[in-house]
Design an enzyme around this catalytic site. Structure first.
Site, PDB file in Angstrom:
ATOM      1  N   ASP A  14       0.703  -1.191  -0.053  1.00 10.46           N
ATOM      2  CA  ASP A  14      -0.034  -0.037   0.029  1.00 10.46           C
ATOM      3  C   ASP A  14       0.938   1.314   0.043  1.00 10.46           C
ATOM      4  OD1 ASP A  14      -2.424   1.344  -0.064  1.00 10.46           O
ATOM      5  OD2 ASP A  14      -2.744   1.062   2.125  1.00 10.46           O
ATOM      6  N   HIS A  31       2.573   3.519  -9.160  1.00  9.55           N
ATOM      7  CA  HIS A  31       2.418   1.970  -9.054  1.00  9.55           C
ATOM      8  C   HIS A  31       3.527   1.448 -10.130  1.00  9.55           C
ATOM      9  CE1 HIS A  31      -1.655   1.956  -7.592  1.00  9.55           C
ATOM     10  NE2 HIS A  31      -2.247   2.753  -8.453  1.00  9.55           N
ATOM     11  N   LEU A 125      11.116 -20.464  -5.570  1.00 12.38           N
ATOM     12  CA  LEU A 125       9.877 -19.607  -4.521  1.00 12.38           C
ATOM     13  C   LEU A 125       8.724 -19.654  -5.465  1.00 12.38           C
ATOM     14  CD1 LEU A 125       9.113 -17.053  -3.036  1.00 12.38           C
ATOM     15  CD2 LEU A 125       9.954 -15.579  -4.871  1.00 12.38           C
TER      16      LEU A 125
HETATM   17  C1  FPP Z   1      -1.794   0.304  -3.559  1.00 13.07           C
HETATM   18  O1  FPP Z   1      -1.430   1.623  -3.465  1.00 13.07           O
HETATM   19  C2  FPP Z   1      -1.455  -0.383  -4.386  1.00 13.07           C
HETATM   20  C3  FPP Z   1      -2.051  -1.064  -5.350  1.00 13.07           C
HETATM   21  C4  FPP Z   1      -3.635  -0.794  -5.324  1.00 13.07           C
HETATM   22  C5  FPP Z   1      -1.451  -1.540  -6.469  1.00 13.07           C
HETATM   23  C6  FPP Z   1      -0.503  -2.367  -6.005  1.00 13.07           C
HETATM   24  C7  FPP Z   1       0.167  -3.196  -7.301  1.00 13.07           C
HETATM   25  C8  FPP Z   1       1.569  -2.991  -7.526  1.00 13.07           C
HETATM   26  C9  FPP Z   1       2.533  -2.192  -6.561  1.00 13.07           C
HETATM   27  C10 FPP Z   1       2.143  -3.631  -8.778  1.00 13.07           C
HETATM   28  C11 FPP Z   1       2.799  -5.183  -8.441  1.00 13.07           C
HETATM   29  C12 FPP Z   1       2.336  -5.997  -9.360  1.00 13.07           C
HETATM   30  C13 FPP Z   1       2.875  -7.203  -9.612  1.00 13.07           C
HETATM   31  C14 FPP Z   1       2.420  -7.861 -10.659  1.00 13.07           C
HETATM   32  C15 FPP Z   1       3.645  -7.759  -8.553  1.00 13.07           C
HETATM   33  P1  FPP Z   1      -2.530   2.677  -3.293  1.00 13.07           P
HETATM   34  O2  FPP Z   1      -2.889   3.212  -4.735  1.00 13.07           O
HETATM   35  O3  FPP Z   1      -3.704   2.264  -2.883  1.00 13.07           O
HETATM   36  O4  FPP Z   1      -1.737   3.918  -2.583  1.00 13.07           O
HETATM   37  P2  FPP Z   1      -2.557   4.991  -1.884  1.00 13.07           P
HETATM   38  O5  FPP Z   1      -3.075   4.451  -0.643  1.00 13.07           O
HETATM   39  O6  FPP Z   1      -1.168   5.731  -1.483  1.00 13.07           O
HETATM   40  O7  FPP Z   1      -3.387   5.718  -2.510  1.00 13.07           O
END
Ligand code: FPP
Length: 235
Positions: A14, A31, A125
């Site tokens: 997050d 992201h 893994l």
């Molecule tokens: C939360 O941050 C993150 C997500 C909804 C997407 C997480 C996805 C990735 C990190 C990509 C990983 C991909 C793979 C294939 C491993 P948020 O957008 O909720 O952040 P915020 O809370 O600051 O708004």
């Protein structure tokens, strides 16, 4: 008291959006940085011999985000999951996914299918990516399947046990997580692996996911190893 290193680590990644905002970037760039962080954590788990890692990449609730962000995220996943297939095999990473995959764009579905197939014999893994995943939906689906097997006479009511229910979940091939990590400062599970996390040690950090690095994982593992896991028993 020292525990063995965790066999299975589950992570809610997050804070990508807030990370991007604080340095004037778009959410999608956040992201993208999140994918880079995920890649390095995956590599680190291979290096230190963690056998199972599960990453929450897209929740069933994330569909409610602006269309542009959802499309951007889907493209990012496809990019990550298609570009690295030969490298993943080389590193011994078996990829699985959990979630309502049928809700994903067709192209992403076929990318996932082919990657899971290509990496199915890898043994170092077990990487599980939760995509369009929601734990309550997973449990409801399991209840539906158990019920239909009861109605069909394949399962007797007296056979229903925790173990049997666990075998109807999408995580049936995985051990329960030992260590749960959530970045981004929130202290909740957000509908992730509710059944599987019953006795998991929780570790929350304020760091935004793109800033979470190998050292942070190392510290979380050290913290885990110092905890007393009682599984409901007295010490
Ligand atoms: C939360 O941050 C993150 C997500 C909804 C997407 C997480 C996805 C990735 C990190 C990509 C990983 C991909 C793979 C294939 C491993 P948020 O957008 O909720 O952040 P915020 O809370 O600051 O708004």
């Amino acid at each position: 008291m020292t525990n063995l290193p965790p066999k299975h680590i589950a992570i809610v990644m997050d804070g990508n959006g807030r990370w991007a905002k604080q340095i004037g970037l778009s959410r999608l760039e956040g992201h993208r940085a999140g994918v880079d962080a995920a890649q390095d954590i995956v590599d680190y788990c291979v290096e230190i011999g963690i056998p199972y890692l599960t990453l929450f990449a897209f929740s069933s609730e994330n569909w409610k985000r602006p269309k542009e962000e959802v499309v951007g995220l889907m493209n990012l996943m496809r990019e990550y999951l298609s570009k690295d297939s030969s490298k993943l095999v080389e590193k011994g990473i078996r990829v699985r996914t959990i979630g309502s995959l049928e809700k994903l764009p067709k192209l992403l579905q076929s990318t996932i299918q082919s990657l899971c197939e290509k990496t199915k014999d890898c043994k170092r893994l077990n990487l599980t990516v939760a995509l369009a995943y929601g734990s309550r939906a997973e449990i409801a689906e399991a209840v539906k399947h158990v019920s239909s097997d009861v109605l069909a006479g394949k399962v007797a009511l007296s056979d229903i046990s925790e173990n049997l229910v666990g075998n109807y979940l999408q995580t049936r091939e995985l051990p329960d997580p030992d260590l749960f990590i959530r970045t981004g400062g929130e202290k909740r599970l957000s509908n992730f692996l509710l059944w599987q996390l019953s006795y998991t040690e929780l570790c929350m950090t304020d760091k935004y996911w793109p800033d979470f690095n190998r050292n942070d994982l190392k510290s979380a593992i050290a913290d885990y190893q110092n905890r007393e896991r009682r599984f409901g028993q007295s010490s």
